[in-house]
Design a protein around this motif. Sequence first.
Motif, PDB file in Angstrom:
ATOM      1  N   CYS A 152       0.839  -1.191   0.000  1.00 31.63           N
ATOM      2  CA  CYS A 152       0.000   0.000   0.000  1.00 31.63           C
ATOM      3  C   CYS A 152       0.876   1.242   0.000  1.00 31.63           C
ATOM      4  N   CYS A 189       0.104   3.650   3.298  1.00 33.69           N
ATOM      5  CA  CYS A 189       0.557   3.341   4.653  1.00 33.69           C
ATOM      6  C   CYS A 189       1.704   2.339   4.678  1.00 33.69           C
ATOM      7  N   CYS A 233      -7.231  -1.413   1.465  1.00 28.57           N
ATOM      8  CA  CYS A 233      -6.127  -1.681   2.379  1.00 28.57           C
ATOM      9  C   CYS A 233      -6.685  -1.974   3.776  1.00 28.57           C
ATOM     10  N   CYS A 245      -5.162   0.978   6.319  1.00 28.05           N
ATOM     11  CA  CYS A 245      -5.511   2.411   6.230  1.00 28.05           C
ATOM     12  C   CYS A 245      -6.817   2.669   5.465  1.00 28.05           C
TER      13      CYS A 245
HETATM   14 ZN   LIG Z   1      -2.812   1.282   3.416  1.00 26.89          ZN
END
Ligand SMILES: [Zn+2]
Lengths: 276, 319
Positions: free
Chosen positions: A19, A22, A38, A41
């Motif tokens: 990701c 994050c 995700c 996050c």
């Molecule tokens: Zn994320």
Amino acid sequence: MEKADTKQKKLPDDLWIKCEQCGEVIYQKDFMKELKICPKCDLHFPLNAGERIGSLLDKGTFQEMDRNIYSLDPLDFGEGYKIKLIKDRKQTGLGEAIVTGKGFLEGHKIVLGVMDFRFRGASMGSAVGEKVARAVEVALKEVLPLIIVSSSGGARMQEGMFSLMQMAKTSAALGKLNKSNIPYISVLANPTTAGVAASFASLGDVIIAEPKALIGFAGPRVIEQTIRQKLPPGFQRAEFYLEHGMVDMVVHRKELRNTLKKLLDFLSPNQIKENK
Amino acid sequence: MKGELPIEKPLQELESKINELKKLSSHADIDLSVEINALEEKAKNFKRDFFQNLNSWDKVKMARHPQRPFTLDIVERIFQNFTELHGDRSFRDDPALIGGLAYFDDKKILIIGQQKGRDTKKNLARNFGMLYPEGFKKGARLMRMAEKFSLPIISFIDTPGAYPGIGAEERGQFVAIAENLMLMSQLRVPIIIVVIGEGGSGGALGISVGDRILMLEHSIYSVISPEGCASILWRDASKADQAAKALKLTAQDLIKFKIIDEIIKEPLEGAHTDYNLTARNIKESIKRHLSELEKICIEELVELRYEKYRKIGIFREGD
Ligand SMILES: [Zn+2]
């Protein structure tokens, strides 16, 4: 005509996704089950047309329409436009930047259009405009609710005025639909900007945006260049437009199907509801 | 001067030479008429050659020429008793869009149009003819009024584009444009669009869905500015001349594509050299189209308008 960053970096073995917001490393298989959100996050990654259709429709019910409408190069634009089209067709397996068809959503027969950002940034040229207009006309003729999931950088520059006029063409088709009691629900995924935002994507009876989706007419870069200042955080995002009254709701992707079902339950002309 | 045409400097030189000779001949009492005539002939040919062979980029400059007639210059020359109306009834009055009631000879009509300013101060007040959402909504409000009173709508297009700013985005520029496209496709009155200068993308389109699209000979209409296109394609806005050519944005390109209905002739050296003649030509064209449109019953007119837009697009069908 902004380019969206895909925020997606593939690790070598293709089994893992990192990701970009994050840094979380996500196992590819789980990721698909989680509708490409995700787990850490909550960033909504882009869904391609096939994935989106799979996430919304009852299994095996989708029947594609107008699969064989393809873009040409009406201006003889050059700059590799034709080659880019061929490349995108090959890489995505799609004919154009929108997939349209009929299918069932929780038992509701609907007409569905889904844009695919991988194909020329899902920009709207003659082919996209034509497919949208035909989808609207099918909805009207067969009395089926219409749902379009947009994500697009806008008009397709390489088709010049032909592409600009697709905004008028699609909006005129929706103008006809709007005189009936057939619902049109527009879903805005990241990003929906410029010519698509300023035409069919904003004409829904109900407009739903995905969390954090970038929406708007002018792209952030163009605005920053014009006003010579940085834009505030969250500007032009889904939540911003909810606050400013431009969208009805911001709906988490995992809730989208259920939200659409509830709206269809309420708004559909009931003779077309299929018993499950 | 910014936006100067490549012909303007050499032409000025030629003309000052002619004046010099004229002065000389009157002062010194020598007959220079042969030389003067030759130079005048040369200037004339030079002009004709140039203006009949403008390339796309020259046309962009013509369309943006600071002395070009703007909407109100045209309006005051072809309509009578123009009563300007203001405001979107929601947020404010957008001075980049003018609108109001007027007589067109014996007919009552409604005018809307994008308005640029002649100098910096006026341009700031008019926001260079770039509308905010409230400008599009002001247009919508006036057009609904036109429908109520069965007034044909004449819409003048002259804008670099819709304004890209914080307030404009916040107040839903994209929604305002989209709603106008749908509204105009359904309005039960004849609508004539006249592109008089710059037809800048969605900002122009937002008040230009109609039964006829007319363009002045040296006006342009484009999906994106040549500068914007060049910076996307080549990361270099200075290649705008090449982009202008590729975008096929001239009236001559667009009539070939059947996207517009008619080209209105300009004076030889451009609309900015003779406002009256330009206005007369526009008036003649509007008059002819309006009388055609008024013969069609309203249901059919709206359907024909739908068909007009429905068939725009070039694509391939079949594998
Ligand atoms: Zn994320």
